[in-house]
Structure formats: structure tokens, C-alpha cells
Design a protein around this motif. Structure first.
Motif, mmCIF file in Angstrom:
data_model
loop_
_atom_site.group_PDB
_atom_site.id
_atom_site.type_symbol
_atom_site.label_atom_id
_atom_site.label_comp_id
_atom_site.label_asym_id
_atom_site.label_seq_id
_atom_site.Cartn_x
_atom_site.Cartn_y
_atom_site.Cartn_z
ATOM 1 N N GLU A 86 0.855 -0.084 -6.058
ATOM 2 C CA GLU A 86 -0.266 0.837 -5.955
ATOM 3 C C GLU A 86 -0.799 0.825 -4.519
ATOM 4 O OE1 GLU A 86 -1.646 2.688 -8.382
ATOM 5 O OE2 GLU A 86 -1.000 1.816 -10.293
ATOM 6 N N ASP A 87 -1.568 1.857 -4.172
ATOM 7 C CA ASP A 87 -2.089 1.964 -2.813
ATOM 8 C C ASP A 87 -2.934 0.767 -2.402
ATOM 9 O OD1 ASP A 87 -0.880 4.390 -2.272
ATOM 10 O OD2 ASP A 87 -2.601 5.582 -2.917
ATOM 11 N N TYR A 88 -3.599 0.135 -3.353
ATOM 12 C CA TYR A 88 -4.495 -0.967 -3.032
ATOM 13 C C TYR A 88 -3.815 -2.328 -3.135
ATOM 14 C CZ TYR A 88 -4.720 -1.482 -8.112
ATOM 15 O OH TYR A 88 -4.390 -1.644 -9.444
ATOM 16 N N GLN A 89 -2.519 -2.351 -3.482
ATOM 17 C CA GLN A 89 -1.832 -3.608 -3.736
ATOM 18 C C GLN A 89 -0.915 -4.023 -2.577
ATOM 19 O OE1 GLN A 89 0.118 -2.636 -7.515
ATOM 20 N NE2 GLN A 89 -1.377 -3.910 -8.607
ATOM 21 N N LEU A 90 -0.457 -5.277 -2.670
ATOM 22 C CA LEU A 90 0.484 -5.822 -1.703
ATOM 23 C C LEU A 90 1.859 -5.930 -2.346
ATOM 24 C CD1 LEU A 90 -1.676 -8.784 -0.315
ATOM 25 C CD2 LEU A 90 -1.467 -6.465 0.607
ATOM 26 N N HIS B 143 0.823 -1.223 0.000
ATOM 27 C CA HIS B 143 0.000 0.000 0.000
ATOM 28 C C HIS B 143 0.857 1.274 0.000
ATOM 29 C CE1 HIS B 143 -3.064 -2.922 0.968
ATOM 30 N NE2 HIS B 143 -2.482 -3.208 2.113
ATOM 31 N N SER B 144 1.995 1.222 -0.667
ATOM 32 C CA SER B 144 2.968 2.323 -0.569
ATOM 33 C C SER B 144 2.896 3.341 -1.696
ATOM 34 C CB SER B 144 4.387 1.753 -0.517
ATOM 35 O OG SER B 144 4.636 0.912 -1.635
ATOM 36 N N GLY B 145 1.942 3.181 -2.614
ATOM 37 C CA GLY B 145 1.906 4.025 -3.810
ATOM 38 C C GLY B 145 2.033 5.510 -3.551
ATOM 39 N N THR B 146 1.206 6.062 -2.649
ATOM 40 C CA THR B 146 1.241 7.503 -2.372
ATOM 41 C C THR B 146 1.553 7.755 -0.905
ATOM 42 O OG1 THR B 146 -1.152 7.606 -1.967
ATOM 43 C CG2 THR B 146 -0.406 7.976 -4.223
ATOM 44 N N VAL B 147 2.464 6.966 -0.346
ATOM 45 C CA VAL B 147 2.752 7.052 1.079
ATOM 46 C C VAL B 147 3.479 8.340 1.472
ATOM 47 C CG1 VAL B 147 4.996 5.889 1.061
ATOM 48 C CG2 VAL B 147 3.461 5.622 3.056
ATOM 49 N N LEU B 148 3.950 9.117 0.490
ATOM 50 C CA LEU B 148 4.504 10.441 0.772
ATOM 51 C C LEU B 148 3.496 11.543 0.473
ATOM 52 C CD1 LEU B 148 7.248 8.917 1.031
ATOM 53 C CD2 LEU B 148 8.306 10.894 -0.082
ATOM 54 N N ASP B 149 2.315 11.164 0.009
ATOM 55 C CA ASP B 149 1.260 12.127 -0.329
ATOM 56 C C ASP B 149 1.734 13.163 -1.349
ATOM 57 O OD1 ASP B 149 -1.024 11.270 0.846
ATOM 58 O OD2 ASP B 149 -0.926 12.593 2.587
#
Length: 330
Positions: free
Chosen positions: A237-241, A194-200
Motif C-alpha cells: 500500500e502507499d503508506y507501507q514499506l 510506498h508503491s501502491g499507486t505509483v502509476l497513478d
């Protein structure tokens, strides 16, 4: 010469997701204190009169030893990423702060990670190149601030997250993105679920269209820098593992799939004396992961979220739109 991904034998590749089951997620609230910048003292390993450095890197690798969601690959990720920064990009070892669950490093607790963020940003000046690398678990939870397009906040999980909470994308943005001044560049490399947009960051590169998608907050809250530049490579992606796998190792060692493919992209460009670009790294990562996905990892013995293939799409995000054919330099 590095081995090709296509040579991976399916009967020897083991893959496990860096994720949790839904029953675990409910136990891990994010404290509201994460939305204000930590003012706590720096780690004991960092002195107050540290020398001026043009390059500075924070490496945080969490194994979660003796916990039910222990990861096998992060200890190898740490060694591989540290070697890449030192040998390929000439980062001085004295300008690297490492958090890991082994001596002589400080443990990657929530407090230590927050203190390390302060160390990374202290006294930054124009011309500085900063790196934040994280390998560990990541989660997402419903946002209550209305600042996420998908309605979820992404988080990273310190070793003590079950007792002291996770670190949210809001906190990360306010702590290591917003303070970036003109002439300072931060590169983040995040290998977690779930790291896709972890920096916003406000812009996400669409590899299919070759254009930047708008990821700015629907609430209108600014997630910008203070004139500097932030660029992030995320595992999925945010929804992925994201996955730990042995598919990229000659000696059957577990490593983060994203970390391994990122390092391979850099090293192969150097060996072949090719121009290393942001787009080139991203495409190499996608291509390598798709090749393994086609081969399949049929002997996967998974402890957490279960799947038998690597199903993740690495992501590139940025504080500003730029030509992704630009040479990658840190």
C-alpha cells in the motif's frame, strides 16, 4: 517442486525494509521537470532502427552500491525476473532493456530511466505487450497539485536520486501510461516501498470486497490511457514499506519479498497446470507474506526503517475495471 513458505525457519530468515528514515526524505526533492515528458535522446545501447517487437520489457534494478541505504536483494531480483520473462513468457532477450549497477548494463540513473521509458513506448502498435519492472527504493512526499486522494505523490528512486531527484507517479503516468493506444497492454511490477499507486492508475482492486475502488484524481485531472490498458502489481500500500528478505530463498539469499512471491505464484500455477489469474497471483502473494509474518523474522539486522516482520499488502491497480479471474498473460 518449490519449497513451501511454511517450511521457512524463523532463525534463518532475515528481513529488511526497502525504505528510509524520515531524516533522509527531506533531502530528496522531486524536480518540477518530472511533470513534463522527457524528450532526451535514447540510451546508447538502443539503436534508432530497432526491429519491430510484439513484446518489450524494461527491467530496472537499483542496488545503491556503497551508499548508506544499499539493498542486497535487487541483484537477485533482476536475475529471477529476467529468467521468468524469458522462460515462462517467451520474451526475446533482444527485446529487453536492463538497467543495473553491473556490466554490461547501463546504470539506473534518473536520466537513463527516463530515456528507457521513451524506448519502451517508441512506435508502439496494437497487439504489443509491454512490461516495466522496478526493484529498488520508493518514497512518498506531499503533493502540491491536489491530484492525490491521500495527498501524497509516490516516487521511485534512481541510483542518483540524492543529487538528481526522484521520479514521481505523475511523470510515470504521463510517460508510460497516457501514451498507451488501443490494443497495447502494459504490465508494471513494482517492488518498492510506498508503491501502491505509483502509476497513478484510476482503479485499485480491493481483495477483501472483490471489487474495484475508485482512485481517480480528486482534482479531475485525467490519468487515463489513450485507449490501451495498464495493469500494475505493487509491493505494498502507499503508506507501507516493502521488504528484502531471505525467507523465500533456499540458499539464504536476500530477495524482494514481493518479487519472490509474484514469481512463485506464476511458477506454481505452471507446475500444477492451473489457470493463472490476476486474482490468483494477488491472493498467493498475500497468503505467502502472511505466512512469513506469522513465523516472524527475529534475526533481522536492519539498516534502514526497522521492523522484524514483513508488514506489506501487495496491491493490484488498473486503468480500467476488469474481471480479475481473467487469465494473466503478458
Amino acid at each position: 517442486m518449490m519449497e513451501k513458505v511454511s517450511s521457512t525457519k524463523p532463525d534463518k530468515a532475515i528481513t529488511e525494509a526497502k525504505g528510509f528514515c524520515n531524516s533522509c526524505r527531506k533531502k530528496m526533492p522531486v524536480s518540477k521537470s518530472q511533470y513534463s515528458i522527457c524528450q532526451s535522446s535514447v540510451l546508447s545501447v538502443v539503436t534508432s532502427n530497432q526491429p519491430r517487437r510484439e513484446k518489450r520489457a524494461l527491467l530496472c534494478c537499483v542496488q545503491y552500491k556503497n551508499q548508506k541505504f544499499e539493498l542486497k536483494g535487487t541483484k537477485h531480483d533482476l536475475n529471477n525476473m529476467r529468467d521468468l520473462l524469458v522462460k515462462q513468457f517467451r520474451f526475446p532477450t533482444a527485446s529487453m532493456l536492463i538497467l543495473a549497477e553491473k556490466e554490461p548494463y547501463q546504470a539506473p540513473t534518473r536520466k537513463n530511466i527516463e530515456d528507457a521509458f521513451q524506448w519502451l513506448m517508441r512506435d508502439i502498435q496494437s497487439g504489443d505487450s509491454l512490461v516495466f519492472y522496478f526493484s529498488g527504493h520508493g518514497l512518498r512526499q506531499r503533493s502540491v497539485y491536489g491530484d492525490e486522494i491521500d495527498g501524497f505523490d509516490e516516487t521511485i528512486c534512481p541510483v542518483d536520486f540524492e543529487t538528481n531527484g526522484m521520479i514521481s507517479d505523475n511523470y510515470i503516468n504521463k510517460t508510460i501510461v497516457n501514451p498507451l493506444i488501443q490494443g497495447v497492454t502494459l504490465h508494471a511490477i513494482i517492488d518498492s516501498c510506498h508503491s501502491g499507486t505509483v502509476l497513478d492508475l484510476p482503479y485499485v482492486y480491493n481483495i477483501n470486497t472483490g471489487k474495484w475502488d475508485d482512485n481517480r484524481s480528486p482534482s479531475g485531472e485525467s490519468k487515463d490511457t489513450s485507449g490501451g490498458k495498464a495493469i500494475c502489481f505493487s509491493a505494498c500500500e502507499d503508506y507501507q514499506l516493502a521488504a528484502d528478505t531471505s525467507a523465500f530463498s533456499m540458499n539464504n539469499k536476500m530477495t524482494g519479498a514481493m518479487t519472490s512471491t509474484f514469481i512463485r505464484a506464476v511458477e506454481q500455477a505452471a507446475v500444477n497446470k492451473q489457470k493463472l489469474t490476476y486474482q490468483g497471483i494477488l491472493k498467493h502473494m498475500h497468503r505467502s507474506l502472511k505466512q512469513v509474518e506469522k513465523v516472524g523474522c527475529f534475526r533481522a539486522g536492519l539498516k534502514r526503517v526497522f521492523h522484524r516482520k514483513i508488514l506489506q499488502d501487495p496491491l493490484l491497480s488498473s486503468s480500467e475495471e476488469f474481471d480479475t479471474d481473467t487469465e494473466f498473460k503478458i
